[in-house]
Design a protein around this motif. Structure first.
Motif, PDB file in Angstrom:
ATOM      1  N   GLU A 229       0.827  -1.214   0.000  1.00 19.37           N
ATOM      2  CA  GLU A 229       0.000   0.000   0.000  1.00 19.37           C
ATOM      3  C   GLU A 229       0.860   1.262   0.000  1.00 19.37           C
ATOM      4  O   GLU A 229       0.500   2.243  -0.642  1.00 19.37           O
ATOM      5  CB  GLU A 229      -0.931  -0.024   1.204  1.00 19.37           C
ATOM      6  CG  GLU A 229      -2.017  -1.082   1.053  1.00 19.37           C
ATOM      7  CD  GLU A 229      -2.756  -1.360   2.343  1.00 19.37           C
ATOM      8  OE1 GLU A 229      -2.384  -0.780   3.377  1.00 19.37           O
ATOM      9  OE2 GLU A 229      -3.689  -2.180   2.302  1.00 19.37           O
ATOM     10  N   ARG A 230       1.971   1.241   0.742  1.00 17.52           N
ATOM     11  CA  ARG A 230       2.850   2.425   0.762  1.00 17.52           C
ATOM     12  C   ARG A 230       3.354   2.754  -0.637  1.00 17.52           C
ATOM     13  O   ARG A 230       3.661   3.893  -0.946  1.00 17.52           O
ATOM     14  CB  ARG A 230       4.039   2.184   1.705  1.00 17.52           C
ATOM     15  CG  ARG A 230       3.742   2.511   3.158  1.00 17.52           C
ATOM     16  CD  ARG A 230       5.027   2.648   3.967  1.00 17.52           C
ATOM     17  NE  ARG A 230       5.645   1.373   4.284  1.00 17.52           N
ATOM     18  CZ  ARG A 230       5.339   0.624   5.350  1.00 17.52           C
ATOM     19  NH1 ARG A 230       4.426   1.043   6.195  1.00 17.52           N
ATOM     20  NH2 ARG A 230       5.939  -0.520   5.570  1.00 17.52           N
ATOM     21  N   ARG A 231       3.436   1.753  -1.493  1.00 10.76           N
ATOM     22  CA  ARG A 231       3.894   1.972  -2.865  1.00 10.76           C
ATOM     23  C   ARG A 231       2.740   2.291  -3.809  1.00 10.76           C
ATOM     24  O   ARG A 231       2.934   2.385  -5.033  1.00 10.76           O
ATOM     25  CB  ARG A 231       4.675   0.747  -3.361  1.00 10.76           C
ATOM     26  CG  ARG A 231       5.990   0.563  -2.628  1.00 10.76           C
ATOM     27  CD  ARG A 231       6.779  -0.619  -3.146  1.00 10.76           C
ATOM     28  NE  ARG A 231       8.071  -0.743  -2.464  1.00 10.76           N
ATOM     29  CZ  ARG A 231       9.168  -0.085  -2.817  1.00 10.76           C
ATOM     30  NH1 ARG A 231       9.144   0.734  -3.853  1.00 10.76           N
ATOM     31  NH2 ARG A 231      10.288  -0.234  -2.138  1.00 10.76           N
ATOM     32  N   GLY A 232       1.525   2.419  -3.296  1.00 11.04           N
ATOM     33  CA  GLY A 232       0.372   2.774  -4.123  1.00 11.04           C
ATOM     34  C   GLY A 232      -0.097   1.643  -5.018  1.00 11.04           C
ATOM     35  O   GLY A 232      -0.741   1.871  -6.039  1.00 11.04           O
ATOM     36  N   ILE A 233       0.254   0.400  -4.656  1.00  6.79           N
ATOM     37  CA  ILE A 233      -0.111  -0.780  -5.452  1.00  6.79           C
ATOM     38  C   ILE A 233      -1.341  -1.433  -4.823  1.00  6.79           C
ATOM     39  O   ILE A 233      -1.471  -1.461  -3.591  1.00  6.79           O
ATOM     40  CB  ILE A 233       1.072  -1.779  -5.469  1.00  6.79           C
ATOM     41  CG1 ILE A 233       2.318  -1.123  -6.068  1.00  6.79           C
ATOM     42  CG2 ILE A 233       0.714  -3.052  -6.215  1.00  6.79           C
ATOM     43  CD1 ILE A 233       3.615  -1.875  -5.772  1.00  6.79           C
ATOM     44  N   VAL A 234      -2.235  -1.951  -5.671  1.00  3.62           N
ATOM     45  CA  VAL A 234      -3.420  -2.643  -5.150  1.00  3.62           C
ATOM     46  C   VAL A 234      -2.976  -3.920  -4.431  1.00  3.62           C
ATOM     47  O   VAL A 234      -2.206  -4.712  -4.975  1.00  3.62           O
ATOM     48  CB  VAL A 234      -4.402  -2.977  -6.290  1.00  3.62           C
ATOM     49  CG1 VAL A 234      -5.497  -3.921  -5.804  1.00  3.62           C
ATOM     50  CG2 VAL A 234      -5.010  -1.698  -6.857  1.00  3.62           C
ATOM     51  N   SER A 235      -3.454  -4.090  -3.200  1.00  5.93           N
ATOM     52  CA  SER A 235      -3.035  -5.217  -2.359  1.00  5.93           C
ATOM     53  C   SER A 235      -4.237  -6.034  -1.924  1.00  5.93           C
ATOM     54  O   SER A 235      -5.148  -5.521  -1.287  1.00  5.93           O
ATOM     55  CB  SER A 235      -2.314  -4.686  -1.113  1.00  5.93           C
ATOM     56  OG  SER A 235      -2.005  -5.758  -0.252  1.00  5.93           O
ATOM     57  N   LEU A 236      -4.205  -7.314  -2.281  1.00  2.74           N
ATOM     58  CA  LEU A 236      -5.274  -8.228  -1.897  1.00  2.74           C
ATOM     59  C   LEU A 236      -4.647  -9.411  -1.166  1.00  2.74           C
ATOM     60  O   LEU A 236      -3.610  -9.928  -1.593  1.00  2.74           O
ATOM     61  CB  LEU A 236      -5.991  -8.707  -3.168  1.00  2.74           C
ATOM     62  CG  LEU A 236      -7.385  -9.295  -3.020  1.00  2.74           C
ATOM     63  CD1 LEU A 236      -8.348  -8.259  -2.446  1.00  2.74           C
ATOM     64  CD2 LEU A 236      -7.890  -9.774  -4.386  1.00  2.74           C
ATOM     65  N   GLY A 237      -5.266  -9.801  -0.051  1.00  4.85           N
ATOM     66  CA  GLY A 237      -4.831 -11.003   0.653  1.00  4.85           C
ATOM     67  C   GLY A 237      -5.900 -12.067   0.528  1.00  4.85           C
ATOM     68  O   GLY A 237      -6.991 -11.815   0.026  1.00  4.85           O
ATOM     69  N   THR A 238      -5.575 -13.284   0.981  1.00  6.61           N
ATOM     70  CA  THR A 238      -6.611 -14.313   1.059  1.00  6.61           C
ATOM     71  C   THR A 238      -6.500 -15.025   2.405  1.00  6.61           C
ATOM     72  O   THR A 238      -5.459 -15.014   3.043  1.00  6.61           O
ATOM     73  CB  THR A 238      -6.482 -15.407  -0.038  1.00  6.61           C
ATOM     74  OG1 THR A 238      -5.378 -16.255   0.274  1.00  6.61           O
ATOM     75  CG2 THR A 238      -6.313 -14.813  -1.413  1.00  6.61           C
ATOM     76  N   GLU A 239      -7.595 -15.612   2.815  1.00  7.14           N
ATOM     77  CA  GLU A 239      -7.625 -16.582   3.922  1.00  7.14           C
ATOM     78  C   GLU A 239      -8.441 -17.761   3.393  1.00  7.14           C
ATOM     79  O   GLU A 239      -9.649 -17.665   3.239  1.00  7.14           O
ATOM     80  CB  GLU A 239      -8.276 -15.980   5.174  1.00  7.14           C
ATOM     81  CG  GLU A 239      -7.533 -14.778   5.748  1.00  7.14           C
ATOM     82  CD  GLU A 239      -6.159 -15.109   6.334  1.00  7.14           C
ATOM     83  OE1 GLU A 239      -5.847 -16.311   6.510  1.00  7.14           O
ATOM     84  OE2 GLU A 239      -5.405 -14.163   6.598  1.00  7.14           O
ATOM     85  N   LEU A 240      -7.754 -18.840   3.070  1.00  9.84           N
ATOM     86  CA  LEU A 240      -8.408 -19.937   2.342  1.00  9.84           C
ATOM     87  C   LEU A 240      -8.364 -21.254   3.118  1.00  9.84           C
ATOM     88  O   LEU A 240      -8.231 -22.319   2.538  1.00  9.84           O
ATOM     89  CB  LEU A 240      -7.763 -20.103   0.958  1.00  9.84           C
ATOM     90  CG  LEU A 240      -7.959 -18.910   0.003  1.00  9.84           C
ATOM     91  CD1 LEU A 240      -7.149 -19.098  -1.270  1.00  9.84           C
ATOM     92  CD2 LEU A 240      -9.433 -18.718  -0.341  1.00  9.84           C
ATOM     93  N   GLY A 241      -8.516 -21.156   4.438  1.00  9.36           N
ATOM     94  CA  GLY A 241      -8.534 -22.373   5.232  1.00  9.36           C
ATOM     95  C   GLY A 241      -7.742 -22.174   6.509  1.00  9.36           C
ATOM     96  O   GLY A 241      -7.664 -21.063   7.037  1.00  9.36           O
ATOM     97  N   GLY A 242      -7.154 -23.230   7.008  1.00  9.46           N
ATOM     98  CA  GLY A 242      -6.373 -23.127   8.231  1.00  9.46           C
ATOM     99  C   GLY A 242      -6.096 -24.489   8.824  1.00  9.46           C
ATOM    100  O   GLY A 242      -6.247 -25.515   8.155  1.00  9.46           O
TER     101      GLY A 242
END
Ligand SMILES: [Zn+2]
Length: 346
Positions: free
Chosen positions: A203-216
């Protein structure tokens, strides 16, 4: 010279500007008693064709989270340059020492790499690796999808996640990317200890950031792999890197992702004591404020009544049902609720 401008000690022989498919390693120096010039090899696959956006896909930042590494490595083996317009950088196993050891923390220095960004090239192994990602890899990206699960700490409802980014234009682009990924849920949240995470660097670089949580739970969630594999294809389609429209249909018949948020600290249920935690709900279940989140048992004490823990919010369980043995202060459930456009993010 600032720390982030310092030269990385990690050597990557891939030419990121060359068209075609390249598969190789970033070599991180790791001096050991029996190998003074030893290295740790971190897999990287780059597929590039002509001009266009760069999609960065990372998995295995935490070593006990497997759905992302499987989804990204499947894509990395099958994606052909002629299908691509732009560039896809795939790092399915960022924290390879942790992956081989099945641990969240680095077995080399004990750090959580996702708590030491932007890193330091002269620091510990994790700090050196964080610095490489931030200073060498990230500047090339237009969008970053960093694939996680809840590891051994929790189970998670299958979801993408994102910060409530201050810039409304980037926030909208991130929500659009999440909708394209097509997980059952997308969760907007403030987070814990976030200044030091990879997401914050992106985010500090102005880039779109997406994470995932796909289990555990440190296992491989079958549906999590399916959603993850479809999701990375969907992101490439959304960005115009491969042809086609994202497929976002859900198993319950819904046509798209449900956007959620973790609104405030009351969304978290913490354990007030150490004990054996018996959860009452699976992730994805609807719950009400005041309902029983679980029971804390003290098996070591004969006739000791369990302690009842309750939710403070109406919503759906995003994270829950973690390991049986919990310590005082551990989060045992996180509740998400439907996203509100007027939410300030805190
Ligand atoms: Zn993780």
């Amino acid at each position: 010279m600032s720390v982030t401008a310092a030269k990385s000690r990690i050597v990557c022989t891939i030419d990121f500007d060359r068209n075609g498919r390249q598969a190789g390693y970033a070599r991180a120096p790791l001096s050991r008693n029996n190998s003074g010039w030893g290295t740790v090899e971190i897999p990287i696959v780059v597929v590039k064709n002509g001009s266009g956006p760069t999609v960065l896909l990372t998995g295995g930042v935490h070593g006990d989270e497997y759905e992302g590494p499987i989804a990204i490595s499947r894509l990395a083996r099958s994606l052909k340059p002629e299908e691509v317009q732009g560039r896809v950088i795939m790092m399915p196993a960022v924290n390879i020492p942790a992956i081989m050891a099945d641990t969240r923390l680095s077995p080399i220095d004990g750090w959580d790499i996702n708590r030491c960004f932007p890193g330091n090239p002269k620091g510990t192994f994790s700090q050196m690796l964080a610095h490489f990602l931030d200073s060498v890899i990230l500047p090339m990206a237009d969008i970053s999808v960093d694939m996680h699960t809840a590891g051994h700490s929790f189970d998670s409802a299958l979801s993408t996640n994102m910060h409530h980014v201050a810039d409304p234009a980037i926030r909208e682009r991130t929500i659009a990317a999440a909708a394209a990924f097509g997980a059952p849920y997308n969760v907007v949240f403030g987070g814990v200890d976030e200044d030091s995470t990879f997401t914050s660097c992106v985010e500090r670089r102005g880039i779109v950031s997406l994470g995932t949580e796909l289990g555990g739970w440190g296992r491989v969630n079958i549906e999590g792999v399916r959603i993850g594999r479809r999701g990375v294809d969907n992101i490439l389609k959304h960005m115009g890197v491969i042809e086609g429209e994202p497929e976002t249909g859900q198993r319950d018949g819904s046509p798209k992702t449900r956007h959620m948020m973790v609104r405030d600290p009351q969304s978290y249920v913490f354990s007030p004591r150490g004990g054996l935690f018996e959860p009452t709900h699976y992730v994805g279940e609807e719950v009400r404020a005041g309902a029983v989140a679980g029971y804390l048992h003290f098996i070591e004490d004969v006739d000791s009544e369990p302690l009842m823990l309750t939710y403070q919010k109406d919503g759906i369980v995003w994270f829950g049902a973690g390991p049986g043995r919990v310590a005082r202060g551990d989060a045992v459930a996180i509740i998400m609720e439907d996203y509100a456009d007027d939410w300030s993010g805190h």
